[in-house]
Design an enzyme around this catalytic site. Structure first.
Site, PDB file in Angstrom:
ATOM      1  NE  ARG A   1     -44.979  11.125   4.836  1.00 11.14           N
ATOM      2  CZ  ARG A   1     -45.011  12.285   4.194  1.00 11.14           C
ATOM      3  NH1 ARG A   1     -46.136  12.700   3.648  1.00 11.14           N
ATOM      4  NH2 ARG A   1     -43.930  13.021   4.103  1.00 11.14           N
TER       5      ARG A   1
ATOM      6  CG  HIS B   1     -39.217 -20.767   9.435  1.00  9.31           C
ATOM      7  ND1 HIS B   1     -40.184 -21.738   9.578  1.00  9.31           N
ATOM      8  CD2 HIS B   1     -39.605 -20.025   8.366  1.00  9.31           C
ATOM      9  CE1 HIS B   1     -41.122 -21.562   8.652  1.00  9.31           C
ATOM     10  NE2 HIS B   1     -40.801 -20.543   7.900  1.00  9.31           N
TER      11      HIS B   1
ATOM     12  CE  LYS C   1     -48.824 -15.258   8.812  1.00 15.86           C
ATOM     13  NZ  LYS C   1     -47.803 -15.308   7.788  1.00 15.86           N
TER      14      LYS C   1
ATOM     15  CD  GLU D   1     -43.621 -22.110   5.450  1.00 15.66           C
ATOM     16  OE1 GLU D   1     -44.006 -22.095   6.630  1.00 15.66           O
ATOM     17  OE2 GLU D   1     -42.550 -21.570   5.066  1.00 15.66           O
TER      18      GLU D   1
ATOM     19  CG  HIS E   1     -34.257 -18.632   7.976  1.00 15.53           C
ATOM     20  ND1 HIS E   1     -34.934 -17.935   8.948  1.00 15.53           N
ATOM     21  CD2 HIS E   1     -35.082 -18.651   6.903  1.00 15.53           C
ATOM     22  CE1 HIS E   1     -36.115 -17.560   8.484  1.00 15.53           C
ATOM     23  NE2 HIS E   1     -36.227 -17.978   7.249  1.00 15.53           N
TER      24      HIS E   1
ATOM     25  CE  LYS F   1     -43.204 -11.691  10.549  1.00 14.44           C
ATOM     26  NZ  LYS F   1     -42.425 -12.904  10.884  1.00 14.44           N
TER      27      LYS F   1
ATOM     28  CG  ASN G   1     -40.401 -17.587  12.931  1.00 18.26           C
ATOM     29  OD1 ASN G   1     -40.901 -17.326  11.848  1.00 18.26           O
ATOM     30  ND2 ASN G   1     -40.153 -16.672  13.857  1.00 18.26           N
TER      31      ASN G   1
ATOM     32  CG  HIS H   1     -38.770 -20.543   2.721  1.00 16.24           C
ATOM     33  ND1 HIS H   1     -37.854 -20.305   3.729  1.00 16.24           N
ATOM     34  CD2 HIS H   1     -39.986 -20.396   3.294  1.00 16.24           C
ATOM     35  CE1 HIS H   1     -38.498 -20.033   4.847  1.00 16.24           C
ATOM     36  NE2 HIS H   1     -39.793 -20.076   4.611  1.00 16.24           N
TER      37      HIS H   1
ATOM     38  CD  GLU I   1     -41.749 -13.125  14.508  1.00 14.61           C
ATOM     39  OE1 GLU I   1     -42.343 -13.109  13.422  1.00 14.61           O
ATOM     40  OE2 GLU I   1     -40.629 -13.591  14.657  1.00 14.61           O
TER      41      GLU I   1
ATOM     42  NE  ARG J   1     -46.456 -12.639  12.072  1.00 16.09           N
ATOM     43  CZ  ARG J   1     -46.942 -11.769  11.204  1.00 16.09           C
ATOM     44  NH1 ARG J   1     -47.539 -10.674  11.635  1.00 16.09           N
ATOM     45  NH2 ARG J   1     -46.849 -11.977   9.905  1.00 16.09           N
TER      46      ARG J   1
HETATM   47  P1  NAD Z   1     -42.592 -17.341  -5.501  1.00 14.77           P
HETATM   48  O1  NAD Z   1     -43.397 -16.144  -5.406  1.00 14.77           O
HETATM   49  O2  NAD Z   1     -41.218 -17.227  -6.096  1.00 14.77           O
HETATM   50  O3  NAD Z   1     -43.423 -18.441  -6.314  1.00 14.77           O
HETATM   51  C1  NAD Z   1     -42.823 -19.683  -6.593  1.00 14.77           C
HETATM   52  C2  NAD Z   1     -42.753 -19.943  -8.091  1.00 14.77           C
HETATM   53  O4  NAD Z   1     -44.041 -20.345  -8.535  1.00 14.77           O
HETATM   54  C3  NAD Z   1     -42.387 -18.723  -8.940  1.00 14.77           C
HETATM   55  O5  NAD Z   1     -41.632 -19.144 -10.045  1.00 14.77           O
HETATM   56  C4  NAD Z   1     -43.751 -18.208  -9.409  1.00 14.77           C
HETATM   57  O6  NAD Z   1     -43.658 -17.493 -10.620  1.00 14.77           O
HETATM   58  C5  NAD Z   1     -44.496 -19.499  -9.583  1.00 14.77           C
HETATM   59  N1  NAD Z   1     -45.941 -19.433  -9.430  1.00 14.77           N
HETATM   60  C6  NAD Z   1     -46.648 -18.870  -8.425  1.00 14.77           C
HETATM   61  N2  NAD Z   1     -47.947 -19.138  -8.560  1.00 14.77           N
HETATM   62  C7  NAD Z   1     -48.078 -19.888  -9.674  1.00 14.77           C
HETATM   63  C8  NAD Z   1     -49.176 -20.497 -10.319  1.00 14.77           C
HETATM   64  N3  NAD Z   1     -50.403 -20.449  -9.819  1.00 14.77           N
HETATM   65  N4  NAD Z   1     -48.949 -21.175 -11.471  1.00 14.77           N
HETATM   66  C9  NAD Z   1     -47.675 -21.285 -11.964  1.00 14.77           C
HETATM   67  N5  NAD Z   1     -46.596 -20.755 -11.389  1.00 14.77           N
HETATM   68  C10 NAD Z   1     -46.797 -20.076 -10.250  1.00 14.77           C
HETATM   69  O7  NAD Z   1     -42.369 -18.065  -4.092  1.00 14.77           O
HETATM   70  P2  NAD Z   1     -43.372 -18.505  -2.936  1.00 14.77           P
HETATM   71  O8  NAD Z   1     -42.931 -19.845  -2.526  1.00 14.77           O
HETATM   72  O9  NAD Z   1     -44.780 -18.275  -3.292  1.00 14.77           O
HETATM   73  O10 NAD Z   1     -42.993 -17.456  -1.786  1.00 14.77           O
HETATM   74  C11 NAD Z   1     -41.680 -17.370  -1.294  1.00 14.77           C
HETATM   75  C12 NAD Z   1     -41.428 -15.962  -0.841  1.00 14.77           C
HETATM   76  O11 NAD Z   1     -42.361 -15.658   0.201  1.00 14.77           O
HETATM   77  C13 NAD Z   1     -40.059 -15.730  -0.274  1.00 14.77           C
HETATM   78  O12 NAD Z   1     -39.537 -14.519  -0.769  1.00 14.77           O
HETATM   79  C14 NAD Z   1     -40.297 -15.608   1.229  1.00 14.77           C
HETATM   80  O13 NAD Z   1     -39.358 -14.778   1.878  1.00 14.77           O
HETATM   81  C15 NAD Z   1     -41.666 -15.025   1.263  1.00 14.77           C
HETATM   82  N6  NAD Z   1     -42.423 -15.316   2.490  1.00 14.77           N
HETATM   83  C16 NAD Z   1     -43.031 -14.282   3.094  1.00 14.77           C
HETATM   84  C17 NAD Z   1     -43.791 -14.501   4.219  1.00 14.77           C
HETATM   85  C18 NAD Z   1     -44.524 -13.361   4.845  1.00 14.77           C
HETATM   86  O14 NAD Z   1     -45.095 -13.540   5.924  1.00 14.77           O
HETATM   87  N7  NAD Z   1     -44.543 -12.215   4.212  1.00 14.77           N
HETATM   88  C19 NAD Z   1     -43.938 -15.800   4.741  1.00 14.77           C
HETATM   89  C20 NAD Z   1     -43.304 -16.841   4.095  1.00 14.77           C
HETATM   90  C21 NAD Z   1     -42.544 -16.597   2.953  1.00 14.77           C
HETATM   91  N1  GLY Z   2     -44.248 -16.463   8.104  1.00 15.47           N
HETATM   92  C1  GLY Z   2     -44.129 -16.092   9.462  1.00 15.47           C
HETATM   93  C2  GLY Z   2     -44.968 -14.923   9.855  1.00 15.47           C
HETATM   94  O1  GLY Z   2     -45.753 -14.417   9.091  1.00 15.47           O
HETATM   95  O2  GLY Z   2     -44.860 -14.473  10.940  1.00 15.47           O
END
Ligand code: NAD
Ligand code: GLY
Length: 377
Positions: free
Chosen positions: A130, A257, A236, A194, A261, A152, A254, A275, A246, A250
């Protein structure tokens, strides 16, 4: 291996959420200090580090050494790299693996990686017993400016992306700007989109600063990286503190986005279009739409597009991987977006650079005609 003790982080930003408040510490080399920071700030019986197959070979050892140095016991779990990891079956395996390692309420998870690792680890932390503590150690620029902050957490379902998750805040975010040195350039640029987003939402002087310093950030200037990440996280943190779940402001995060999307959904959420790359195109389209609807001057829209292009981000649709782009199809995907209300998508538009707003009643014919123009460009 030498441990570098960083006594004072270069930047320390607080996400102010009452008893759930937490700090974001940003500095080059701070990964070597994670053990010390955990030891100093949290009561934890044991740590389990979750990372991916690209990040772990580069950074797991340094993180492990820093934990051992202060006597913290740890285990590690390494997941495959990539968006496919955020699946239901991987989530189930992760929970079982964590339970098999014998977690307790005082166990802390550390997410070492990009947004994928941060999202699935945060969700696991929210579900186990939990809710147990977790720390974000983001290693991609996207994760350092966005996904590691704000709580998130999510995995993907067959029906769509990020549809299963929770709002569950980390206890600490530790961002080492040096880890960006090993991030592939394409991923770095995706994260930069971003970063620009924050400037466009609410800080025109940050945008002017990025126009001057964006290239240095991408080329690896640490002072510039720390400043840009800190600026982004401050914004942020402020927005999340005001509207954690949100229900209002918040949604400004987006920007770009709704378009992004739809493009990603049409292509199938894969590496053909990252993305952040989709967000760059979406931001340019959101500004162009703002201009066409007489909210924003065309000079500002052109400035936005020029800046994104100047660092190497495309603002045009890539060649469709299998067929042709279709504006009607893209609009219908927008209507199905999880942020649509009764089938009507919300758009984040702008009065100017640094002054974005939520628009819920946009004429979708205007959107379709903008997309037609871009497709036929
Ligand atoms: P990711 O985690 O897939 O990383 C991108 C690539 O870079 C991967 O292949 C990873 O292995 C590699 N990588 C990461 N750090 C590295 C480093 N220092 N050196 C070498 N390789 C490295 O993708 P991302 O772009 O970091 O994140 C995208 C994800 O985040 C999506 O799933 C998206 O939905 C999510 N997201 C979440 C939020 C949130 O608020 N929670 C906001 C935006 C995006
Ligand atoms: N990436 C959008 C949010 O965190 O709300």
């Amino acid at each position: 291996m030498n441990l570098r003790k960083i006594e004072t982080p270069t930047e320390n930003i607080t996400v102010d959420l009452g008893t759930r408040s937490y700090d974001i510490l940003i500095a080059p080399g701070i990964i070597d200090n994670v053990g010390h920071l955990v030891d100093e700030r949290m009561k934890t019986s044991k740590v389990i580090i979750v990372s991916d197959s690209n990040v772990a070979p580069i950074y797991m050892e340094r993180l492990s050494i820093s934990l051992s140095a202060v006597g913290i016991n740890y285990d590690k779990i390494i997941l495959p790299a990539g968006e496919g990891t955020k699946s239901f079956s991987n989530f189930e395996n992760l929970l079982n693996n964590l339970l098999e390692l014998g977690i307790e309420r005082t166990t802390t998870l550390i997410a070492l990686g990009g947004g994928v690792i941060g999202d699935i680890t945060g969700f696991a932390a929210s579900a186990l017993l939990r809710g147990i503590n977790y720390i974000q150690v983001p290693t991609s620029l996207l994760a350092q400016v966005d996904s590691s902050v704000g709580g998130k957490t999510a995995i993907n379902s067959k029906i769509g992306k990020n549809l299963i998750g929770s709002f569950y805040q980390p206890r600490l975010v530790i961002a080492d700007t040096e880890t960006l040195n090993t991030l592939p350039r394409r991923e770095l640029l995706a994260g930069y989109a971003e970063t620009v987003k924050y400037a466009l939402i609410g800080d025109s002087s940050f945008f002017s600063w990025l126009e001057i310093n964006g290239t240095s950030l991408i080329e690896g200037n640490h002072a510039v990286r720390v400043k840009a990440i800190a600026k982004s996280c401050k914004m942020k943190a402020r927005i999340v503190a005001e509207d954690e779940r949100e229900s209002g402001k918040r949604a400004l995060l987006n920007l770009g986005h709704t378009f992004a999307h739809a493009l990603e959904s049409e292509i199938g959420f894969n590496d053909y279009l990252l993305h952040g790359e989709a967000v760059a195109i979406g931001i340019a389209l959101a500004f162009e739409l703002s201009t066409r609807l007489n909210f924003c001057s065309s000079i500002e829209s052109v400035n936005v597009r020029n800046h994104l292009q100047s660092v190497g981000l495309s603002t045009f649709l890539p060649k469709h991987p299998t067929s042709e782009w279709n504006s009607k199809k893209l609009v219908s995907l927008m209507k199905k977006d999880k942020k649509s209300t009764q089938g009507h998508p919300a758009f984040i538009l702008a009065h100017s650079i640094g002054d974005a707003f939520i628009a819920e009643d946009i004429d979708l014919n205007e959107v379709e005609s903008l997309l037609d123009d871009i497709i036929n460009h």
